[in-house]
Design an enzyme around this catalytic site. Structure first.
Site, short mmCIF file in Angstrom:
data_model
loop_
_atom_site.label_atom_id
_atom_site.label_comp_id
_atom_site.label_asym_id
_atom_site.label_seq_id
_atom_site.Cartn_x
_atom_site.Cartn_y
_atom_site.Cartn_z
N ASP A 119 -3.36 1.36 6.98
CA ASP A 119 -2.43 1.05 5.90
C ASP A 119 -2.07 -0.43 5.86
O ASP A 119 -1.97 -1.02 4.78
CB ASP A 119 -1.17 1.90 6.04
CG ASP A 119 -1.47 3.39 5.92
OD1 ASP A 119 -2.42 3.74 5.21
OD2 ASP A 119 -0.76 4.19 6.56
N GLU A 164 -1.44 -1.41 -5.79
CA GLU A 164 -2.62 -0.76 -6.35
C GLU A 164 -2.25 0.03 -7.59
O GLU A 164 -1.17 0.63 -7.67
CB GLU A 164 -3.25 0.17 -5.32
CG GLU A 164 -4.04 -0.54 -4.23
CD GLU A 164 -4.72 0.44 -3.30
OE1 GLU A 164 -5.96 0.42 -3.23
OE2 GLU A 164 -4.00 1.21 -2.65
N ASP A 208 0.87 -1.18 0.00
CA ASP A 208 0.00 0.00 0.00
C ASP A 208 0.90 1.23 0.00
O ASP A 208 1.66 1.46 0.95
CB ASP A 208 -0.91 0.00 1.23
CG ASP A 208 -1.79 1.24 1.28
OD1 ASP A 208 -2.66 1.39 0.41
OD2 ASP A 208 -1.60 2.07 2.20
#
Length: 398
Positions: free
Chosen positions: A356, A276, A192
């Protein structure tokens, strides 16, 4: 796999003059070719093919008094300048027709001697070579000293000599390398990316954001103020502009070195890496733009992608709309609205989450779900590395 190996070179005064002449000749041929095609288009004439354009702006131009000086540089440099123009046009046409994926690409633009970067390319036809004394021999330029930070893995197919805004010279070699797979490991990781911490891994590790641009802000501000106080067109302004460029170059070099070390560590420690697919261009238009650019997410992800291919690892991007932060990694419940100032939360199932770390765990789970089918096999082959040498101008690019 085709890779670029870049080295710092140190031409002397005579060689710098010869390189400046080569930069100017390549720029002139590119602009003449672009002007010829634009004029033909405005006159309603057919598109000038590559061969005819080469005869017009190189072969025939050398016979005229206005362009006779084109013969002072290697012909390969001129041909490669036209090759860049051809590539730029094909990319533009593919973007117009929809064959090219991604953002729209604008038509080629004229090159200027004031551009931040000047470059010329030599192919094998130019017969460049690395001498026994470890210097780079370039036609009509000479033997240029090179700082060899590492050995070339194979004979290069081409070399591009680059002068950046800071006045530094580099030689970028294109070489073919074989894949060098690391030994297989069992661990996989989801990442992340953020601003408070540059990266949070699914195993709980948090990588601090180095904030390289922020740390250098005082020096950059001082150099920029000194530049703004100089008179336009003066020699002092030229010197001040180079000092500003060198300060920014140090920031970019530091960020690139840091990203290389972190990406290599992540790839070597994990068999599969998932991140991502962030909309960096959109985030760069918000009030967080400076911090987003300073983080360099796109550069880091690109390094992960090509290193995964080279070293036999698996790499995948997760859909940017996947609710990784709001999804409970324990029960799968999606929480309601969650502002950025909420850094930890408790799910209805009783699980307590660091925002997170929970997002990184969900990225890992989503990556595994997309990669593996019901039988446990790969749904498709690993992603290939995109071509980063596409010519052309992006609309809205700074």
């Amino acid at each position: 796999m085709r890779l670029r190996y870049r080295y710092r070179v140190y031409p002397d005064a005579i060689q710098r003059h010869a390189l400046a002449r080569a930069f100017g000749c390549a720029r002139t041929v590119f602009n003449d070719g672009l002007r010829a095609r634009r004029d033909a288009h405005e006159a309603g004439l057919p598109y000038i093919c590559d061969g005819d354009l080469s005869k017009q702006v190189i072969t025939q131009a050398k016979l005229t008094p206005e362009r006779a000086w084109l013969g002072e540089v290697s012909a390969v440099v001129l041909q490669q300048a036209l090759a860049d123009l051809h590539t730029a046009y094909r990319t533009f046409f593919a973007s117009l027709s929809g064959k090219r994926r991604g953002r729209k690409v604008a038509a080629p633009r004229f090159r200027s001697k004031k551009d931040n970067q000047q470059a010329v390319r030599f192919t094998k036809n130019a017969r460049f070579a690395v001498t026994a004394s470890r210097k780079l021999r370039l036609p009509k330029i000479g033997d240029v000293p090179v700082r060899w930070s590492r050995a070339l893995p194979s004979d290069p197919s081409s070399v591009t000599v680059i002068k950046d805004a800071a006045g530094r010279y580099f030689a970028s070699f294109v070489v073919e390398t074989a894949d060098e797979p690391f030994a297989s490991v069992a661990s996989e990781v989801g990442i992340d990316l953020g601003l408070t911490h540059f990266a949070v891994l699914s195993d709980g590790r948090k990588i601090s954001n180095p904030r390289i641009l922020r740390r250098a802000a005082k020096k950059l501000r001082t150099a920029q103020k000194a530049l703004s106080r100089t008179q336009k067109g003066s020699a002092n302004r030229v010197k001040a502009r180079v000092r500003v460029a060198r300060a920014h170059a140090r920031v970019a070099d530091t960020r690139r070195d840091w990203a290389h070390k972190l990406s290599t560590m992540v790839i070597s420690d994990n068999q599969a890496v998932y991140v991502e697919n962030l909309a960096v261009s959109g985030l760069a238009r918000t009030k967080l733009a400076k911090s987003v650019h300073d983080a360099g997410w796109s550069q880091f992800v690109a390094m992960l992608e090509y290193k995964a291919v080279r070293y036999g690892r698996i790499f995948a991007k997760i859909d940017r709309w996947f609710p990784s932060s709001k999804l409970c990694s324990a029960c799968g419940t999606v929480a309601g609205s969650m502002p950025l100032n909420v850094r930890s939360w408790i799910c209805a199932c009783g699980a307590s989450h660091d925002r997170d770390v929970n997002a990184a765990i969900n990225v890992l789970a989503a990556g595994r779900a997309e990669r593996l089918n019901a039988c446990g096999g790969d749904v498709g082959p690993p992603l290939a590395v995109a071509d980063t040498d596409e010519a052309g101008s992006h609309r809205g690019a700074a």
